[in-house]
Scaffold this motif. Structure first.
Motif, PDB file in Angstrom:
ATOM      1  N   GLU A  36       0.842  -1.204  -0.238  1.00 41.75           N
ATOM      2  CA  GLU A  36       0.022   0.060  -0.071  1.00 41.75           C
ATOM      3  C   GLU A  36       0.800   1.466   0.007  1.00 41.75           C
ATOM      4  OE1 GLU A  36      -2.492  -0.980   3.468  1.00 41.75           O
ATOM      5  OE2 GLU A  36      -3.240  -2.682   2.169  1.00 41.75           O
ATOM      6  N   THR A  37       2.086   1.251   0.493  1.00 37.47           N
ATOM      7  CA  THR A  37       2.757   2.367   0.890  1.00 37.47           C
ATOM      8  C   THR A  37       3.681   2.608  -0.362  1.00 37.47           C
ATOM      9  OG1 THR A  37       4.400   1.404   2.255  1.00 37.47           O
ATOM     10  CG2 THR A  37       2.932   2.278   3.447  1.00 37.47           C
ATOM     11  N   ASP A  38       4.286   1.683  -0.995  1.00 39.39           N
ATOM     12  CA  ASP A  38       5.058   1.520  -2.066  1.00 39.39           C
ATOM     13  C   ASP A  38       4.943   0.762  -3.333  1.00 39.39           C
ATOM     14  OD1 ASP A  38       7.794   3.196  -1.095  1.00 39.39           O
ATOM     15  OD2 ASP A  38       6.987   2.023   0.582  1.00 39.39           O
ATOM     16  N   THR A  39       3.615   0.860  -3.608  1.00 40.81           N
ATOM     17  CA  THR A  39       3.069   0.147  -4.587  1.00 40.81           C
ATOM     18  C   THR A  39       3.971  -0.218  -6.095  1.00 40.81           C
ATOM     19  OG1 THR A  39       0.697   0.715  -3.899  1.00 40.81           O
ATOM     20  CG2 THR A  39       0.879  -0.388  -6.228  1.00 40.81           C
ATOM     21  N   GLU A  40       4.334   1.039  -6.336  1.00 40.65           N
ATOM     22  CA  GLU A  40       5.052   0.977  -7.512  1.00 40.65           C
ATOM     23  C   GLU A  40       6.454   0.005  -7.493  1.00 40.65           C
ATOM     24  OE1 GLU A  40       4.641   2.787 -10.469  1.00 40.65           O
ATOM     25  OE2 GLU A  40       2.527   2.756  -9.677  1.00 40.65           O
ATOM     26  N   ASP A  41       6.984   0.344  -6.221  1.00 41.15           N
ATOM     27  CA  ASP A  41       8.350  -0.350  -6.008  1.00 41.15           C
ATOM     28  C   ASP A  41       7.868  -1.950  -5.891  1.00 41.15           C
ATOM     29  OD1 ASP A  41      10.040   1.645  -6.089  1.00 41.15           O
ATOM     30  OD2 ASP A  41       9.848   2.257  -4.058  1.00 41.15           O
ATOM     31  N   PHE A  42       6.726  -2.247  -5.177  1.00 42.55           N
ATOM     32  CA  PHE A  42       6.481  -3.558  -5.122  1.00 42.55           C
ATOM     33  C   PHE A  42       6.260  -4.175  -6.377  1.00 42.55           C
ATOM     34  CE2 PHE A  42       3.742  -7.098  -4.393  1.00 42.55           C
ATOM     35  CZ  PHE A  42       4.153  -7.823  -3.470  1.00 42.55           C
TER      36      PHE A  42
END
Ligand SMILES: [Zn+2]
Length: 56
Positions: free
Chosen positions: A19-25
């Motif tokens: 949720e906090t770093d969707t793009e990186d995930f």
């Protein structure tokens, strides 16, 4: 937070990383086609996920 690559997806999911770093995930799970915003699981088909997000 640049230590994400050293952690398991399981640990990241537990921390709420999806949720906090969707793009990186997403970068970590590519080339998966879909991933679940609830569980952090990735799958070829969206029908295998409970809250699927399609990746381009
Ligand atoms: Zn799910």
């Amino acid at each position: 937070m640049s230590d994400a690559e050293d952690k398991t997806l399981c640990a990241l999911q537990e921390e709420g990383y999806i949720e906090t770093d969707t793009e990186d995930f997403i970068k970590l799970i590519r080339p998966a086609r879909h991933f679940c915003m609830n569980c952090g699981r990735s799958a070829v088909g969206a029908n295998n996920l409970c809250n699927p997000e399609e990746l381009e």
